[in-house]
Enzyme design. Structure first.
Site, PDB file in Angstrom:
ATOM      1  N   SER A 296       0.766  -1.290   0.153  1.00 56.34           N
ATOM      2  CA  SER A 296       0.076  -0.012   0.058  1.00 56.34           C
ATOM      3  C   SER A 296       0.871   1.403   0.036  1.00 56.34           C
ATOM      4  O   SER A 296       0.317   2.386   0.446  1.00 56.34           O
ATOM      5  CB  SER A 296      -1.109   0.045   1.258  1.00 56.34           C
ATOM      6  OG  SER A 296      -1.975  -1.019   1.010  1.00 56.34           O
TER       7      SER A 296
ATOM      8  N   GLU B 154       6.426  -5.694  -8.305  1.00 60.67           N
ATOM      9  CA  GLU B 154       6.067  -6.712  -7.321  1.00 60.67           C
ATOM     10  C   GLU B 154       4.878  -7.462  -7.552  1.00 60.67           C
ATOM     11  O   GLU B 154       4.215  -7.125  -8.603  1.00 60.67           O
ATOM     12  CB  GLU B 154       5.810  -6.088  -5.950  1.00 60.67           C
ATOM     13  CG  GLU B 154       4.572  -4.867  -6.117  1.00 60.67           C
ATOM     14  CD  GLU B 154       3.797  -4.869  -4.599  1.00 60.67           C
ATOM     15  OE1 GLU B 154       4.141  -5.241  -3.840  1.00 60.67           O
ATOM     16  OE2 GLU B 154       2.913  -3.927  -4.821  1.00 60.67           O
TER      17      GLU B 154
ATOM     18  N   ASN C  65       1.586  -9.349  -5.994  1.00 58.22           N
ATOM     19  CA  ASN C  65       0.596  -9.236  -4.682  1.00 58.22           C
ATOM     20  C   ASN C  65      -0.280 -10.667  -4.766  1.00 58.22           C
ATOM     21  O   ASN C  65      -1.000 -10.775  -5.598  1.00 58.22           O
ATOM     22  CB  ASN C  65      -0.391  -7.934  -4.843  1.00 58.22           C
ATOM     23  CG  ASN C  65       0.455  -6.636  -4.781  1.00 58.22           C
ATOM     24  OD1 ASN C  65       0.931  -6.287  -3.866  1.00 58.22           O
ATOM     25  ND2 ASN C  65       0.705  -6.234  -6.034  1.00 58.22           N
TER      26      ASN C  65
HETATM   27  N1  LIG Z   1      10.998   1.988  -9.099  1.00 55.34           N
HETATM   28  C1  LIG Z   1       9.770   2.494  -9.138  1.00 55.34           C
HETATM   29  N2  LIG Z   1       9.918   3.872  -9.871  1.00 55.34           N
HETATM   30  C2  LIG Z   1       8.804   4.155 -10.175  1.00 55.34           C
HETATM   31  N3  LIG Z   1       7.758   4.411  -9.145  1.00 55.34           N
HETATM   32  C3  LIG Z   1       7.719   3.586  -8.219  1.00 55.34           C
HETATM   33  C4  LIG Z   1       8.862   2.660  -8.259  1.00 55.34           C
HETATM   34  N4  LIG Z   1       8.663   1.703  -7.170  1.00 55.34           N
HETATM   35  C5  LIG Z   1       7.471   2.167  -6.655  1.00 55.34           C
HETATM   36  N5  LIG Z   1       6.865   3.213  -7.250  1.00 55.34           N
HETATM   37  C6  LIG Z   1       5.420   3.951  -6.965  1.00 55.34           C
HETATM   38  O1  LIG Z   1       5.127   3.288  -5.626  1.00 55.34           O
HETATM   39  C7  LIG Z   1       4.053   2.486  -5.898  1.00 55.34           C
HETATM   40  C8  LIG Z   1       4.105   1.306  -4.655  1.00 55.34           C
HETATM   41  O2  LIG Z   1       5.218   0.708  -4.954  1.00 55.34           O
HETATM   42  P1  LIG Z   1       5.266  -0.909  -4.807  1.00 55.34           P
HETATM   43  O3  LIG Z   1       6.626  -1.196  -5.286  1.00 55.34           O
HETATM   44  O4  LIG Z   1       4.082  -1.496  -5.781  1.00 55.34           O
HETATM   45  O5  LIG Z   1       5.056  -1.318  -3.351  1.00 55.34           O
HETATM   46  P2  LIG Z   1       3.810  -1.489  -2.318  1.00 55.34           P
HETATM   47  O6  LIG Z   1       3.923  -2.791  -2.166  1.00 55.34           O
HETATM   48  O7  LIG Z   1       3.746  -0.467  -1.338  1.00 55.34           O
HETATM   49  O8  LIG Z   1       2.596  -1.434  -3.524  1.00 55.34           O
HETATM   50  C9  LIG Z   1       3.959   2.004  -7.245  1.00 55.34           C
HETATM   51  O9  LIG Z   1       2.762   1.379  -7.524  1.00 55.34           O
HETATM   52  C10 LIG Z   1       4.587   3.098  -8.100  1.00 55.34           C
HETATM   53  O10 LIG Z   1       3.463   4.162  -8.104  1.00 55.34           O
HETATM   54 MG   LIG Z   2       2.309  -2.194  -5.283  1.00 53.32          MG
END
Ligand SMILES: Nc1ncnc2c1ncn2[C@@H]1O[C@H](COP(=O)(O)OP(=O)(O)O)[C@@H](O)[C@H]1O
Ligand SMILES: [Mg+2]
Length: 350
Positions: free
Chosen positions: A193, A313, A315
């Site tokens: 999240s 990632e 989920n």
């Molecule tokens: N390497 C990245 N480059 C650009 N945006 C990112 C990156 N990593 C995360 N984000 C932004 O942060 C959000 C959440 O990251 P994520 O890795 O999916 O973790 P979570 O488990 O919190 O969802 C992503 O949906 C994206 O909008």
């Molecule tokens: Mg995510």
């Protein structure tokens, strides 16, 4: 069928899980199943679908909640779960998504929805996931890991052990440098999240960002920032559903834009070339099987301006609220919410 829905729990995503669990419970009850909702944070105190309707809203930030030792064990050993033909796991984050609860369900001899112990644990550990994804030729943003000696907050989960390649927190700037400079994304290794995540634009912002992530996880990922578009692919029973594109109003798909109506725009199927849609679908299936997932999952991407997808990632217990992405993708494929939930349950019985 008798179905116990596990919802709530003690993670930072508790509130979203309550909404997911209620929506799932309602859908199953509509299909004439005998449904009880069980919150492992509370213990063995099942409630009916109707009683659960007096619902709280999801706040702007996750509320803190502490694990009461033994409650989850009591919940799973309790009569509602014992009597169930199948358990629907609607817990997001923490012990409900990282394989711990799945392990309890295995020991209790119960059938349950979604991924098993290993895939759940793997998907919750972003670093471990990225190693597996890379091995399976699924592109993921370049990264380094910074590890704290000990938990800053004793309640924070320790997670996986350090690797020899891990850097110390005071080497964060070096990590950013090695990634080719700013911006970088700093995030905890095992949260969801967008909790504890920061996009860091310069060296000055790095220290506070690493410290913030460190409040949630002993290991902190420093990742290359991928500009471009945000997409996600739901996998259901060995097939990829239509791609969803997300356009968060504030640019970052953070906690608020995920759970506040109107804070993000969604397009499904995404307005993208067939090649890209196919590539995303193929990569999602590849990620799903490389991680050993079961039933369903959601694979998150950033797609660079030149059209290269980077998997962020996987989920294993994706949100199933009215605003959630998996139900949206299913709807685009002609699968209604109750049907979707029903399919997920049936896959658990196979
Ligand atoms: N390497 C990245 N480059 C650009 N945006 C990112 C990156 N990593 C995360 N984000 C932004 O942060 C959000 C959440 O990251 P994520 O890795 O999916 O973790 P979570 O488990 O919190 O969802 C992503 O949906 C994206 O909008
Ligand atoms: Mg995510």
């Amino acid at each position: 069928m008798k179905i116990a829905v596990l919802l709530g729990g003690t993670s930072a995503e508790r509130e979203i899980s309550l909404v997911t669990g209620r929506a799932v419970g309602r859908a199953l009850a509509e299909r004439a199943h005998d449904v009880l909702l069980v919150d492992p944070a509370v213990g063995d105190a099942p409630i009916g679908v109707r009683e659960a309707e007096a619902a709280a809203e999801i706040g702007a930030a996750p509320p803190p909640i502490r694990e009461e030792a033994g409650n989850a064990v009591r919940a799973i050993a309790g009569e509602a779960v014992r009597a169930a033909d199948v358990v629907f796991v609607a817990l997001h984050g923490g012990t409900g998504e990282d394989g711990t609860v799945q392990g309890l369900l295995e020991l209790a001899g119960k059938r349950y929805t979604g991924s098993g112990v290993l895939a759940s644990a793997l998907a919750m550990d972003k670093r471990a996931s990225k190693l597996v994804l890379r091995q399976a030729y699924v592109p993921t943003p370049a990264w380094h890991v910074v590890s704290f000696e000990q938990d800053l907050d004793p309640a924070a989960r320790g997670g996986s052990p350090s690797l020899p390649t891990d850097l110390a927190p005071d080497q964060a700037a070096e990590a950013a440098e090695r990634l080719g400079g700013y911006p970088v994304v700093v995030k905890p290794n095992d949260q969801g999240s967008t909790v504890g995540l920061t996009v860091v634009r310069d060296e000055e912002g790095l220290g506070p960002a690493v410290e913030l992530s460190g409040r949630y996880s002993r290991h902190v990922l420093i990742e290359t920032y991928v500009p471009g578009r945000e997409m996600t692919v739901a996998v259901l029973g060995g097939e990829a559903l239509p791609v969803v594109e997300i356009t968060p109003r504030g640019g970052l798909y953070d906690y608020e834009s995920k759970y506040t109506k109107g804070m993000s725009e969604y397009h499904c199927p995404a307005g993208i070339a067939t090649d890209l849609a196919d590539m995303l679908a193929k990569t999602a299936l590849c990620a799903f099987s490389a991680m050993g997932c079961r039933g369903y999952a959601r694979v998150d991407y950033r797609v660079s301006p030149s059209g290269r997808p980077f998997c962020l990632e996987v989920n294993t217990v994706p949100g199933m609220t009215e605003m959630s992405l998996v139900p949206m993708a299913a709807a685009a494929a002609g699968i209604g919410f109750a049907d979707l939930v029903d399919r997920i349950v049936r896959m658990a019985l196979k």
